[in-house]
Design a protein around this motif. Structure first.
Motif, PDB file in Angstrom:
ATOM      1  N   LEU A   1      35.810  14.950  68.391  1.00 55.06           N
ATOM      2  CA  LEU A   1      35.735  14.690  66.955  1.00 55.06           C
ATOM      3  C   LEU A   1      36.223  15.891  66.144  1.00 55.06           C
ATOM      4  O   LEU A   1      37.062  15.751  65.260  1.00 55.06           O
ATOM      5  N   ARG A   2      35.691  17.057  66.441  1.00 51.62           N
ATOM      6  CA  ARG A   2      36.073  18.252  65.695  1.00 51.62           C
ATOM      7  C   ARG A   2      35.549  19.487  66.421  1.00 51.62           C
ATOM      8  O   ARG A   2      34.698  19.391  67.305  1.00 51.62           O
ATOM      9  N   ARG A   3      36.057  20.648  65.970  1.00 52.27           N
ATOM     10  CA  ARG A   3      35.582  21.913  66.510  1.00 52.27           C
ATOM     11  C   ARG A   3      34.256  22.276  65.849  1.00 52.27           C
ATOM     12  O   ARG A   3      34.021  21.978  64.673  1.00 52.27           O
ATOM     13  N   THR A   4      33.382  22.925  66.619  1.00 52.10           N
ATOM     14  CA  THR A   4      32.096  23.374  66.087  1.00 52.10           C
ATOM     15  C   THR A   4      31.930  24.867  66.350  1.00 52.10           C
ATOM     16  O   THR A   4      32.881  25.533  66.771  1.00 52.10           O
ATOM     17  N   ASP A   5      30.754  25.412  66.091  1.00 52.07           N
ATOM     18  CA  ASP A   5      30.542  26.854  66.245  1.00 52.07           C
ATOM     19  C   ASP A   5      30.739  27.301  67.692  1.00 52.07           C
ATOM     20  O   ASP A   5      30.343  26.591  68.630  1.00 52.07           O
ATOM     21  N   ASN A   6      31.340  28.492  67.847  1.00 48.80           N
ATOM     22  CA  ASN A   6      31.535  29.044  69.187  1.00 48.80           C
ATOM     23  C   ASN A   6      30.193  29.356  69.845  1.00 48.80           C
ATOM     24  O   ASN A   6      29.193  29.627  69.168  1.00 48.80           O
TER      25      ASN A   6
ATOM     26  N   THR B   1      34.999  28.377  73.039  1.00 38.93           N
ATOM     27  CA  THR B   1      35.287  27.481  71.921  1.00 38.93           C
ATOM     28  C   THR B   1      34.624  26.139  72.192  1.00 38.93           C
ATOM     29  O   THR B   1      34.870  25.515  73.235  1.00 38.93           O
ATOM     30  N   MET B   2      33.800  25.693  71.261  1.00 39.40           N
ATOM     31  CA  MET B   2      33.002  24.487  71.468  1.00 39.40           C
ATOM     32  C   MET B   2      33.526  23.337  70.596  1.00 39.40           C
ATOM     33  O   MET B   2      34.035  23.556  69.487  1.00 39.40           O
TER      34      MET B   2
ATOM     35  N   GLY C   1      35.580  23.701  75.400  1.00 39.07           N
ATOM     36  CA  GLY C   1      36.933  23.175  75.526  1.00 39.07           C
ATOM     37  C   GLY C   1      37.512  23.341  76.917  1.00 39.07           C
ATOM     38  O   GLY C   1      38.216  22.457  77.412  1.00 39.07           O
ATOM     39  N   GLY C   2      37.232  24.464  77.557  1.00 36.58           N
ATOM     40  CA  GLY C   2      37.746  24.695  78.898  1.00 36.58           C
ATOM     41  C   GLY C   2      37.243  23.667  79.897  1.00 36.58           C
ATOM     42  O   GLY C   2      37.990  23.222  80.774  1.00 36.58           O
TER      43      GLY C   2
ATOM     44  N   SER D   1      42.675  29.491  73.400  1.00 39.78           N
ATOM     45  CA  SER D   1      41.382  28.806  73.352  1.00 39.78           C
ATOM     46  C   SER D   1      41.251  27.928  72.111  1.00 39.78           C
ATOM     47  O   SER D   1      40.412  27.030  72.084  1.00 39.78           O
ATOM     48  N   LEU D   2      42.078  28.171  71.086  1.00 40.17           N
ATOM     49  CA  LEU D   2      41.987  27.404  69.856  1.00 40.17           C
ATOM     50  C   LEU D   2      42.965  26.238  69.818  1.00 40.17           C
ATOM     51  O   LEU D   2      43.247  25.709  68.744  1.00 40.17           O
ATOM     52  N   LYS D   3      43.534  25.834  70.947  1.00 39.65           N
ATOM     53  CA  LYS D   3      44.384  24.650  70.975  1.00 39.65           C
ATOM     54  C   LYS D   3      43.590  23.470  70.431  1.00 39.65           C
ATOM     55  O   LYS D   3      42.458  23.209  70.841  1.00 39.65           O
ATOM     56  N   ASP D   4      44.175  22.759  69.494  1.00 34.52           N
ATOM     57  CA  ASP D   4      43.449  21.693  68.806  1.00 34.52           C
ATOM     58  C   ASP D   4      43.276  20.488  69.726  1.00 34.52           C
ATOM     59  O   ASP D   4      44.258  19.875  70.167  1.00 34.52           O
TER      60      ASP D   4
END
Length: 333
Positions: free
Chosen positions: A140-145, A150-151, A166-167, A125-128
């Motif tokens: 742009l970037r990862r944010t709070d779950n 993973t958001m 992300g999914g 789930s943490l694939k960049d």
């Protein structure tokens, strides 16, 4: 005096003979003390010829797993049984203590308290996704779950920023900030409630979403969806309607190792799909290469019979033409 007449004081394995217990017909039975402390009665011939070497404690002896290591788990001590299952208290490398069945530890089914599985799921789930584009969205970037999801913060082609899972980005469910549905080429096709529309995301999910239960059989083997279908339902819909789609048919890949794309897909019934599997056995006869099930229906020869003939090395011609019940030597070469 026979060699079984007096065994008093003799030792057989873990058993030491104490005294004669009784006689029955021509047989003598001796009282024996086992090294484990139990006292048992054994027949003389069984002792002499090695049939009895203990009270039975060897069979029931429990393997002590204390101190042994299984994956991330180190066994601390034995725990209470669950029914007939022997269980052990274990310390995981992450610090958690858990109780696990001994059989699962020894055969490798259990390797951690559960943290190992969670880490693998987390890594998937943490694939960049930073910098990648999905439809009209650029990550742009990862944010709070959000819970376990993973958001990611994305910017839409229309200029608006949005946060999405992300999914949903990967499987093509989310393609814009929401503006797409207001455009003439968006979901105004009016087919979102149709069976065909539901087939579309399911096809993408098993190829692209690693948490999908069928992912290992599709995406896990490198199977994917072509670009023209991946982001445009209308293109997929047009192909389906032009290539025999019907409500009682399902999408089927002609080459089971190939991708979902127009040149490799068709609409087929369950029977046809049953023929087209990775483990399907094929027979070539009179220039036709067909699944074993097909030739069984045509010739009337049972599937099990044809399968056995192939396994024994018969040629395809021998499999089809040899009368049932007749045995031949398998062809050479």
């Amino acid at each position: 005096m026979g060699k079984s007449d007096n065994l008093d004081g003799k030792r057989f394995g873990k058993l030491e003979v104490v005294e004669l217990s009784h006689k029955r017909e021509n047989r003598r039975y001796w009282k024996c003390r086992c090294d484990c402390g139990n006292t048992v009665i054994r027949e003389a011939q069984s002792l002499i010829y090695g049939g009895s070497k203990s009270c039975g404690c060897n069979k029931n002896r429990l393997q002590d797993l204390t101190g042994q290591r299984f994956g991330r788990l180190t066994v601390i001590e034995r725990a209470d049984n669950k029914g007939t299952k022997t269980r052990w208290l274990c310390q995981c490398d992450c610090g958690n203590k858990v109780i696990k069945e001994g059989s699962n530890l020894k055969n490798g089914d259990t390797k951690s308290c559960g943290c190992l599985r969670n880490e693998k799921t987390s890594k998937r789930s943490l694939k960049d996704l930073t910098g990648k584009k999905f439809g009209m969205l650029t990550v742009l970037r990862r944010t709070d779950n959000f819970g376990k999801n993973t958001m990611w913060l994305c910017i839409c082609d229309c200029g608006k920023e949005t946060v999405t899972c992300g999914g949903r980005l990967v499987n093509g469910t989310t393609r814009s900030c929401g503006c797409l549905k207001h455009l003439s080429y968006g979901i105004t096709h009016g087919k979102s409630d149709t069976r065909l529309y539901h087939i579309w995301p399911s096809m993408k999910s098993r190829c692209l979403t690693e948490t999908c239960h069928a992912y290992e059989l599709y995406g896990g083997r490198g199977i994917t969806v072509c670009d023209e279908w991946l982001h445009d339902f209308q293109t997929f819909y047009d192909w389906a309607m032009a290539n025999g789609y019907a409500e009682d048919l399902t999408i089927d890949r002609i080459d089971v190792n190939g991708n979902y794309e127009p040149s490799n897909c068709r609409w087929a019934d369950r029977s046809t799909q049953g023929y087209n599997k990775r483990n399907t056995i094929y027979i070539t006869y009179n220039g036709k290469r067909k699944p074993l099930n097909y030739w069984s229906e045509i010739t009337g020869i049972k599937k099990q019979t044809l399968c056995s003939r192939k396994y024994l090395g018969w040629s395809d011609k021998e499999c089809i033409e040899t009368p049932v019940g007749k045995r031949i030597h398998p062809s050479k070469g």
